[in-house]
Design an enzyme around this catalytic site. Sequence first.
Site, short mmCIF file in Angstrom:
data_model
loop_
_atom_site.label_atom_id
_atom_site.label_comp_id
_atom_site.label_asym_id
_atom_site.label_seq_id
_atom_site.Cartn_x
_atom_site.Cartn_y
_atom_site.Cartn_z
N LYS A 203 -0.45 -2.23 -4.12
CA LYS A 203 -1.65 -2.95 -4.50
C LYS A 203 -2.62 -2.06 -5.28
CE LYS A 203 -0.22 -6.53 -2.15
NZ LYS A 203 0.95 -5.98 -1.44
N MET A 204 -3.53 -2.70 -6.01
CA MET A 204 -4.57 -1.97 -6.74
C MET A 204 -5.45 -1.19 -5.77
SD MET A 204 -7.77 -3.53 -8.91
CE MET A 204 -6.73 -4.67 -9.81
#
Length: 372
Positions: free
Chosen positions: A181-182
């Site tokens: 994920k970011m």
Amino acid sequence: MEKMAVKKAVAAVIEDDTHQAVLGHPHVRKFEALLSARLHGASVLAMNSGTDALIGALKVLGIGAGDEVIVPAFSFISTASCVGWVGATPSFVDIRLDDYAMDMAKIEERITPKTKAIIVAHLYGQPTRGIVDILGIAQKHNLFVIEDAAQSFGAEIKINGEWRSVGTLGDVGCMSFSSTKMFAAPGNAGAFVIKDRALLEEVGRMRFYGAKVHYYDYPTIGINSKIHDIQAAALIAKLGFLDYWEKHHRKVADYYSKELAGVGDLILPRELPETKGTWCRYVVRTKRRDPLFGSLLKVVKERGPLWWPMKNYPVPLPYFSAFKGLGHKLGDFPIADLVSQEVISLPMTNYVTTDDAKMVAAAVKEFYGQGK
């Protein structure tokens, strides 16, 4: 800069020995408070993963054996496996082509007296456009709505003139901060977002072995789904850089969109009206998906897995062996079938630079014979 901030935060936790404490977890509590503020005051509990959050959501809503839960036919496995994990049955619904989310027009035909909830998956960093309609259907039929926002933390949608965060719209929101994920924790982490304070306390007990008073009273059967103070400290440090990474992902997405417009048979993603995505993924469609994937992988393979293209997702959920008892066959979900054979995620992580994006775009153009 982010790496140094994370190292400093983690070192501070280790230095003061709070990570050894059985109770307290001050960094976890601080992270939950900061996350709540980011989500406009929603009640938040940190969890070990987005999958645990989904399982916890179903458990505290009283969903189990004999119940049915409506889920999209196209998503990551956890969107549906959580339903089976609590003993309930997933009822699959086909998707739409514009945002690859559940087709709200097909939901009501799947509702039965056994249906208890709808799980909405916000894929690839983009909000589900039909969430308002889905909330209306749920209200009409007295169903819970669980948002699987694992890929879309930070995304927003405008409802009645107000920007709202995904994960705060239904009865429960579930988020993931895994390594893909970011906004990623070291190791793994997730979050549980809920409106009902009483249920929040129940989830809090469930994630800590079911304890009301540790060692003395366990009114429910629980699991160990806490996150560590070290993980929380790292996430607190990373929160300060989240706006930067969102802008970075958007910059890379804008570059892809500009350079790849009109190239071959590519169908590019787009941000739908009155939504703000985070571009966790940049997913295109092409009938030549597999050869394009192989061609791109040769170009970026030496850069490492964080730069590789991905097939998200090559098999619709109903066809996995785990759900073979439901009797679904190819053709039952025609849009999911089509999309699963055509989607490819171009390299899009915090580590993908604009120079990397230029290399990828050039490789795609060369594949289609449109390079310079």
